[in-house]
Design a protein around this motif. Structure first.
Motif, PDB file in Angstrom:
ATOM      1  N   THR A   1       0.836  -1.188   0.000  1.00 27.18           N
ATOM      2  CA  THR A   1       0.000   0.000   0.000  1.00 27.18           C
ATOM      3  C   THR A   1       0.874   1.241   0.000  1.00 27.18           C
ATOM      4  N   SER A   2       0.267   2.362  -0.332  1.00 28.16           N
ATOM      5  CA  SER A   2       1.022   3.614  -0.295  1.00 28.16           C
ATOM      6  C   SER A   2       1.451   3.927   1.133  1.00 28.16           C
ATOM      7  N   GLY A   3       0.678   3.482   2.131  1.00 29.49           N
ATOM      8  CA  GLY A   3       1.075   3.679   3.519  1.00 29.49           C
ATOM      9  C   GLY A   3       2.331   2.895   3.864  1.00 29.49           C
ATOM     10  N   GLN A   4       2.396   1.638   3.420  1.00 32.62           N
ATOM     11  CA  GLN A   4       3.610   0.849   3.638  1.00 32.62           C
ATOM     12  C   GLN A   4       4.797   1.468   2.907  1.00 32.62           C
ATOM     13  N   TRP A   5       4.542   1.963   1.706  1.00 30.95           N
ATOM     14  CA  TRP A   5       5.599   2.610   0.921  1.00 30.95           C
ATOM     15  C   TRP A   5       6.148   3.832   1.648  1.00 30.95           C
ATOM     16  N   ARG A   6       5.256   4.592   2.284  1.00 26.24           N
ATOM     17  CA  ARG A   6       5.712   5.782   3.009  1.00 26.24           C
ATOM     18  C   ARG A   6       6.584   5.402   4.209  1.00 26.24           C
ATOM     19  N   VAL A   7       6.261   4.287   4.868  1.00 30.51           N
ATOM     20  CA  VAL A   7       7.109   3.820   5.972  1.00 30.51           C
ATOM     21  C   VAL A   7       8.509   3.502   5.449  1.00 30.51           C
ATOM     22  N   LEU A   8       8.575   2.896   4.279  1.00 29.42           N
ATOM     23  CA  LEU A   8       9.853   2.566   3.660  1.00 29.42           C
ATOM     24  C   LEU A   8      10.636   3.841   3.304  1.00 29.42           C
ATOM     25  N   VAL A   9       9.929   4.825   2.762  1.00 29.08           N
ATOM     26  CA  VAL A   9      10.578   6.091   2.393  1.00 29.08           C
ATOM     27  C   VAL A   9      11.098   6.807   3.639  1.00 29.08           C
ATOM     28  N   GLU A  10      10.320   6.769   4.716  1.00 31.42           N
ATOM     29  CA  GLU A  10      10.772   7.391   5.962  1.00 31.42           C
ATOM     30  C   GLU A  10      12.045   6.721   6.471  1.00 31.42           C
TER      31      GLU A  10
ATOM     32  N   GLU B   1       8.596  -3.627  10.384  1.00 29.47           N
ATOM     33  CA  GLU B   1       7.967  -4.913  10.699  1.00 29.47           C
ATOM     34  C   GLU B   1       6.482  -4.742  10.964  1.00 29.47           C
ATOM     35  N   ALA B   2       6.119  -3.707  11.713  1.00 27.43           N
ATOM     36  CA  ALA B   2       4.710  -3.480  12.038  1.00 27.43           C
ATOM     37  C   ALA B   2       3.886  -3.200  10.790  1.00 27.43           C
ATOM     38  N   ALA B   3       4.551  -2.661   9.765  1.00 29.51           N
ATOM     39  CA  ALA B   3       3.849  -2.359   8.514  1.00 29.51           C
ATOM     40  C   ALA B   3       3.695  -3.586   7.620  1.00 29.51           C
ATOM     41  N   GLY B   4       4.213  -4.729   8.062  1.00 31.68           N
ATOM     42  CA  GLY B   4       4.090  -5.950   7.262  1.00 31.68           C
ATOM     43  C   GLY B   4       5.208  -6.156   6.273  1.00 31.68           C
ATOM     44  N   LEU B   5       6.310  -5.414   6.439  1.00 34.65           N
ATOM     45  CA  LEU B   5       7.467  -5.573   5.568  1.00 34.65           C
ATOM     46  C   LEU B   5       8.464  -6.512   6.231  1.00 34.65           C
ATOM     47  N   VAL B   6       9.181  -7.286   5.426  1.00 35.06           N
ATOM     48  CA  VAL B   6      10.050  -8.342   5.944  1.00 35.06           C
ATOM     49  C   VAL B   6      11.473  -7.817   6.062  1.00 35.06           C
ATOM     50  N   VAL B   7      12.022  -7.837   7.281  1.00 39.62           N
ATOM     51  CA  VAL B   7      13.356  -7.308   7.509  1.00 39.62           C
ATOM     52  C   VAL B   7      14.269  -8.330   8.183  1.00 39.62           C
ATOM     53  N   ALA B   8      13.893  -9.588   8.149  1.00 36.21           N
ATOM     54  CA  ALA B   8      14.728 -10.647   8.729  1.00 36.21           C
ATOM     55  C   ALA B   8      14.722 -11.843   7.784  1.00 36.21           C
ATOM     56  N   PRO B   9      15.827 -12.584   7.738  1.00 39.37           N
ATOM     57  CA  PRO B   9      15.904 -13.730   6.817  1.00 39.37           C
ATOM     58  C   PRO B   9      15.085 -14.910   7.305  1.00 39.37           C
ATOM     59  N   ASP B  10      14.927 -15.877   6.392  1.00 42.26           N
ATOM     60  CA  ASP B  10      14.291 -17.169   6.689  1.00 42.26           C
ATOM     61  C   ASP B  10      12.807 -17.064   6.986  1.00 42.26           C
ATOM     62  N   GLY B  11      12.167 -16.019   6.521  1.00 41.10           N
ATOM     63  CA  GLY B  11      10.724 -15.906   6.680  1.00 41.10           C
ATOM     64  C   GLY B  11       9.989 -16.673   5.593  1.00 41.10           C
ATOM     65  N   PRO B  12       8.685 -16.871   5.772  1.00 41.14           N
ATOM     66  CA  PRO B  12       7.919 -17.659   4.807  1.00 41.14           C
ATOM     67  C   PRO B  12       7.778 -17.012   3.434  1.00 41.14           C
ATOM     68  N   TRP B  13       7.983 -15.680   3.347  1.00 41.99           N
ATOM     69  CA  TRP B  13       7.784 -14.996   2.080  1.00 41.99           C
ATOM     70  C   TRP B  13       9.014 -15.004   1.181  1.00 41.99           C
ATOM     71  N   GLU B  14      10.140 -15.471   1.666  1.00 35.42           N
ATOM     72  CA  GLU B  14      11.324 -15.495   0.817  1.00 35.42           C
ATOM     73  C   GLU B  14      11.114 -16.406  -0.382  1.00 35.42           C
ATOM     74  N   SER B  15      11.417 -15.907  -1.559  1.00 36.23           N
ATOM     75  CA  SER B  15      11.368 -16.683  -2.811  1.00 36.23           C
ATOM     76  C   SER B  15       9.964 -17.119  -3.193  1.00 36.23           C
ATOM     77  N   VAL B  16       8.947 -16.405  -2.708  1.00 36.17           N
ATOM     78  CA  VAL B  16       7.562 -16.665  -3.122  1.00 36.17           C
ATOM     79  C   VAL B  16       7.107 -15.502  -3.989  1.00 36.17           C
ATOM     80  N   THR B  17       6.748 -15.784  -5.233  1.00 35.44           N
ATOM     81  CA  THR B  17       6.296 -14.743  -6.149  1.00 35.44           C
ATOM     82  C   THR B  17       5.005 -15.175  -6.814  1.00 35.44           C
TER      83      THR B  17
END
Length: 432
Positions: A281-290, A325-341
C-alpha cells in the motif's frame, strides 16, 4: 561459483507477428482493474523524494498500491481513464521521465549492493547512469522493445543471471565483459567504455532484427541465421574506437539475490527489505521512504521484489526499524515470504484463472521451503523468476498444476512444501 539451473529452456525463441504493446508511464495498459502504468527506474535507483512522488501518484490516480516488477520497476494499477497527462506531468517534475520518447526502453537492472559493501568490486552505479544517458540520447534506441533488458553486474553474478539481452560484468583491473544474450563467449573492454559498448550491442541487435525482417523483441528471438556473434561485435566495437578483445568461453559467476537484512557483513551492510509478493500500500511505501530518509535518502528497488536502503545498516538499526515490521514488511531472513512470487492474477488480469495472490497468502505458512515458487494465473507465467529453476504452479479451470501435474486443492500445501524442500529443482524439469 557454480551456475544455477537455468530457466532459459522455458522460453523458446519466438518470432513476433505484432508490435510491442508493453506498457509504460505514457502508454497505459487497460487491465481488468483499470489502467496500468509501468515506470522504468534504471537499476532501481530512487531518491526518497522520487519515491514519495510514486506513492502520491498511487493515491491520486490509482488504487493506492504500488507493485515492484521482476525488473526492478514500479507499477501503478487501477488508474482512471484520462489521467495519463497529469501522471506524466507529476513524474516528469520528479525526474522520472527524462526522455519521454525512450521511457519504455530504459530497462536496466544492476547489482543492488554495488558500491556499498566495500568488497573491492567496481561501483557500477556510474555505469548505469551513463548507459541511461546514452540510451536517452540515441534516436536508434527508440526502436528497442519495452522488454529488451540490460544488466550491469559488479562481478558477483546476481543480475547477470536474470536472462538479460546485454550483460555488462565488472572485472578486475578496470575491465568489463560484455555478453550478448546467453552466449558462452564474451568481449572484454575497458571499464570506462562499458556503457557505450552496451549501447552498441543493442544497436547490433537492432541491425540483426532489420536484416532478418522479424519483429524480435529480444536477442533469444533472433533466427539462427541472424544470431549475434562475439567476433562481429568485437569488430564493431573496434571500429567505434573501443579497445575490445574477444574472450571466448567465460566461467560466468553466480550469486543469489540479497536476502532481507543483507548478507550480514557488518556495519556497512545495507538494510534489505522484502515486500511480500512485491505489492504494498502507499502507507507501507511511506514507511519505507521514511526509513530511507533516516539514512541517506536513497532507495534501490531490486528485481527480486525487495528494496535496499544503502544508508541503513543492519548492525546499527535505524530509528523506526520496528515500524517496518509493524507495517508488514520483511526485515529478517528465513521468513515464509522469501522466494515466493506471483503474477497479478484475478481480479486484475482477464487471462487469469485464479486469485493467485490470495492463494499464495493462504498457503505461505504451510508451503515453506528453500526453492523459489511462482504462482501463475495462466500459461503465460508473467513475472516468473529468472536465473534459477523454480517450483511452477499454474492455475487451471480445475485448480492448479504443480510442475506439470494436476494437484487437488486439498493436497496443494503439502505438495508445494515437498517441492520447495528439495535443494534445487531438477534442471531437466522444464515446466510447460
Amino acid at each position: 561459483m557454480p551456475t544455477p539451473p537455468s530457466a532459459a529452456a522455458r522460453d523458446e525463441p519466438v518470432i513476433r507477428d505484432r508490435g510491442d504493446a508493453c506498457p509504460g508511464a505514457l502508454r497505459l495498459h487497460a487491465a481488468d482493474d483499470g489502467f496500468l502504468a509501468r515506470i522504468r527506474i534504471p537499476a532501481g535507483l530512487l531518491t526518497s523524494g522520487q519515491a514519495s512522488v510514486l506513492g502520491l501518484a498511487a493515491d491520486r490516480f490509482g488504487d493506492g498500491h504500488l507493485e515492484l516488477t521482476s525488473r526492478g520497476n514500479v507499477q501503478l494499477r487501477g488508474l482512471a481513464d484520462g489521467c495519463g497527462a497529469e501522471l506524466a506531468e507529476l513524474l516528469d517534475a520528479a525526474g522520472l521521465l527524462p526522455a519521454p520518447g525512450h521511457e519504455r526502453v530504459r530497462n536496466v537492472v544492476a547489482t543492488p549492493t554495488s558500491g556499498i559493501l566495500g568488497d573491492g568490486r567496481p561501483d557500477v552505479v556510474p555505469w548505469v547512469r551513463e548507459l541511461d544517458r546514452l540510451l536517452c540520447a540515441s534516436a536508434r534506441a527508440t526502436a528497442l522493445s519495452g522488454r529488451f533488458l540490460f544488466a550491469v553486474d559488479d562481478g558477483r553474478g546476481d543480475v547477470a543471471a536474470l536472462d538479460p539481452d546485454v550483460t555488462v560484468l565488472g572485472r578486475a583491473q578496470d575491465r568489463a565483459l560484455i555478453r550478448l544474450g546467453a552466449a558462452a563467449d564474451a568481449v572484454e573492454v575497458p571499464a570506462p567504455d562499458a556503457p557505450r559498448a552496451a549501447l552498441l550491442a543493442a544497436e547490433y541487435f537492432l541491425d540483426a532484427v532489420d536484416a532478418a525482417g522479424t519483429r524480435a523483441w529480444r536477442v533469444a528471438e533472433l533466427p539462427p541465421g541472424h544470431a549475434l556473434g562475439a567476433e562481429e561485435f568485437t569488430g564493431r566495437l573496434t571500429a567505434a574506437g573501443i579497445a575490445a578483445t574477444r574472450k571466448g568461453e567465460v566461467a560466468w559467476p553466480y550469486a543469489p539475490p540479497p536476502r532481507p537484512w543483507g548478507p550480514g557483513t557488518g556495519d556497512r551492510t545495507p538494510l534489505c527489505v522484502l515486500l511480500p509478493l512485491g505489492r504494498l500500500t502507499s502507507g507501507q511505501w511511506r514507511v519505507l521512504v521514511e526509513a530511507a530518509d533516516r539514512g541517506d535518502g536513497e532507495l534501490r528497488v531490486t528485481p527480486w521484489r525487495s528494496v535496499v536502503l544503502p544508508g541503513a545498516s543492519t548492525r546499527r538499526p535505524i530509528d523506526g526499524y520496528a515500524r517496518l515490521e509493524a507495517a508488514g514488511l520483511v526485515v529478517a531472513p528465513d521468513g515464509p515470504w522469501e522466494s515466493v512470487t506471483a503474477c497479478t492474477g484475478r481480479p486484475g488480469c482477464a487471462k487469469a484463472l485464479s486469485d493467485v495472490r490470495g492463494d499464495a497468502r493462504a498457503l505461505v505458512h504451510e508451503a515453506r521451503g528453500t526453492s523459489p515458487v511462482h504462482w501463475s494465473g495462466c500459461e503465460r507465467r508473467c513475472g516468473h523468476p529468472r536465473g534459477t529453476a523454480w517450483v511452477d504452479l499454474v492455475a487451471t479451470p480445475e485448480g492448479y498444476r504443480l510442475d506439470g501435474r494436476p494437484v487437488p486443492r486439498e493436497e496443494l500445501a503439502g505438495a508445494v512444501a515437498d517441492a520447495r524442500s528439495r535443494s534445487r529443482v531438477s534442471e531437466g524439469a522444464v515446466k510447460r
